[in-house]
Design an enzyme around this catalytic site. Sequence first.
Site, PDB file in Angstrom:
ATOM      1  N   ASP A 158      21.039 100.767 -32.120  1.00 42.62           N
ATOM      2  CA  ASP A 158      20.432 100.039 -31.340  1.00 42.62           C
ATOM      3  C   ASP A 158      21.555  98.852 -30.995  1.00 42.62           C
ATOM      4  O   ASP A 158      21.574  98.243 -29.753  1.00 42.62           O
ATOM      5  CB  ASP A 158      18.697  99.234 -31.182  1.00 42.62           C
ATOM      6  N   GLY A 159      21.464  98.057 -32.445  1.00 42.24           N
ATOM      7  CA  GLY A 159      23.092  97.469 -32.147  1.00 42.24           C
ATOM      8  C   GLY A 159      22.285  96.280 -32.526  1.00 42.24           C
ATOM      9  O   GLY A 159      22.826  94.774 -32.329  1.00 42.24           O
ATOM     10  N   ARG A 209      27.155  83.704 -37.353  1.00 43.16           N
ATOM     11  CA  ARG A 209      27.744  83.847 -38.693  1.00 43.16           C
ATOM     12  C   ARG A 209      28.687  83.110 -38.249  1.00 43.16           C
ATOM     13  O   ARG A 209      30.036  83.779 -38.037  1.00 43.16           O
ATOM     14  CB  ARG A 209      27.626  85.562 -39.588  1.00 43.16           C
ATOM     15  N   ASP A 293      32.082  98.509 -47.743  1.00 41.00           N
ATOM     16  CA  ASP A 293      32.302  97.037 -46.356  1.00 41.00           C
ATOM     17  C   ASP A 293      31.552  96.004 -46.375  1.00 41.00           C
ATOM     18  O   ASP A 293      31.406  95.608 -45.744  1.00 41.00           O
ATOM     19  CB  ASP A 293      31.858  98.514 -45.644  1.00 41.00           C
TER      20      ASP A 293
END
Length: 534
Positions: A158-159, A209, A293
């Site tokens: 869903d991000g 961030r 990552d």
Amino acid sequence: MPEIRVTSAFDRPALDASPLDSANLNDTVSTDLHLNPPLVLKVQNRFAGLSEVFYSRQPPAPLSDPWLVHANEDAGRLIGLDRDAMHSQAFLDVFSGRAPLPGGDPLAAVYSGHQFGVWAGQLGDGRALLLGEAVGPEEAYELQLKGSGRTPYSRGADGRAVLRSSIREYLASEAMHALGIPTTRALAIVASDDRIRRETMETAAIVTRMAPSFVRFGSFEHWASRKQPERVRELADFVIANYYPECLTPPDGEAEVPNGVYLRWLGAVVRRTAEMVADWQLVGFCHGVMNTDNMSILGLTIDYGPYGFMDGFNAHHICNHSDSSGRYAWDAQPSIAHWNLYALGSALMSLLDNEEAALRSQLDQFEEIFLRRLYQQAALKLGLLEWRAEDSALLNSLWSLMHNARADFTQSFRRLAKVRIDDNAVDADGETFRDLFIDRDAADAWLETYRARLRLEARPDAERAAAMNRVNPIYVLRNHLAELAIRGAQQRDTGPLEALLNALRDPYTERPGLEQYASLPPDWASDISVSCSS
């Protein structure tokens, strides 16, 4: 318990080879912008100047009826924002996704990576968007919304981010920064009553961030895996020119060598990574998901998910309950960092004319750099004026003592400052080091060895204690403290969050009224579990 070293049970990834090519650097685009006063920023978009294959442009998906949970004024000053600006409607609108950042260019970056040691293929910013790069008085910082909706790299998710994990990242960023450990920062948390499902239904939030760059090891792995060395080179040249300019020329008095720029750059990444992980080890920090990552090319602590500062010391502590094999346990972190650097090295082979020996010469500096940093900092934590070769036995026996007793990590080091050189003297008033150990005889035996070592330097107790207290924190972000801040914010009470931040911003100075932040964790803290779900 074995000595902390970089030897690993995990096989390093092979150093693959791929052909060479070249690409030109892109010019920086800079724009002055003025949002609704008093919010004033200067924005540039250097990452957006890369070829468009490196990212996908799209706007954020705004939160419904957002409210400002917290604004980090310390971080805001880095980009020229004051308190009034950070509590303005314009600020809330931009960092909840409701309004664009003027001069910004929102995009999600693509990357790949190894997850738990397995090649995962294409990943990318699945719930993050880079709004732009704010130029501060001393440095520029990319501003990234985390939890701002689906992107082309969301892989069916869903991000979104939940308030729980957003607060944990916000707190961790500030705690690590105050401890002096390289880290991303967090500018703000904005929340909403929008409901999203994780293990249970939770409310949504966006954390903003900040970092000079969010480029990762996996950013290079992506293009190497696709056999596009021209993209590897383009990204490497971009990173070096903007973040490692010292690598562009050899040190004074040294002649240039073939591919010297890339070798020096890789060596610098190795050094930053090794020193960062050594710093993690010495505050009892566990990252939890050290996938390639999640490794910053700048040597920053990045992607705070299932992290944790240890309470009772367990050398094999696993902070992420999704990590069933213990790959990212505390004592495995140095070896995993080295493994990840080998994965990065494999992705960079095309830059080095496939000269594996030259590449290994940089990668294999890791252990020496890591141990040098570990021992330098351990000397300070133990109150030693210098580190001697035989001190590694003293440190390793301390790890074993703490491990066997599950002694509290933070308090074990903090209470060492109370130890007197004269073994006939009573320890300083209050709680003592040996009180942390059920086996008092074992603790006394170690203390006898420790006192003998201290006598070799004859440093006055008061001087040594003051120096030790400057490097051994009394306040760290324990899981139960984060949980209390989360519970308050979920009820729109941000008082516990602000009070905790106040303690964490100066972790080395004991202050009246903050005893709860230095105390051993309550029994219920053992039930707190963190995982990759956020």
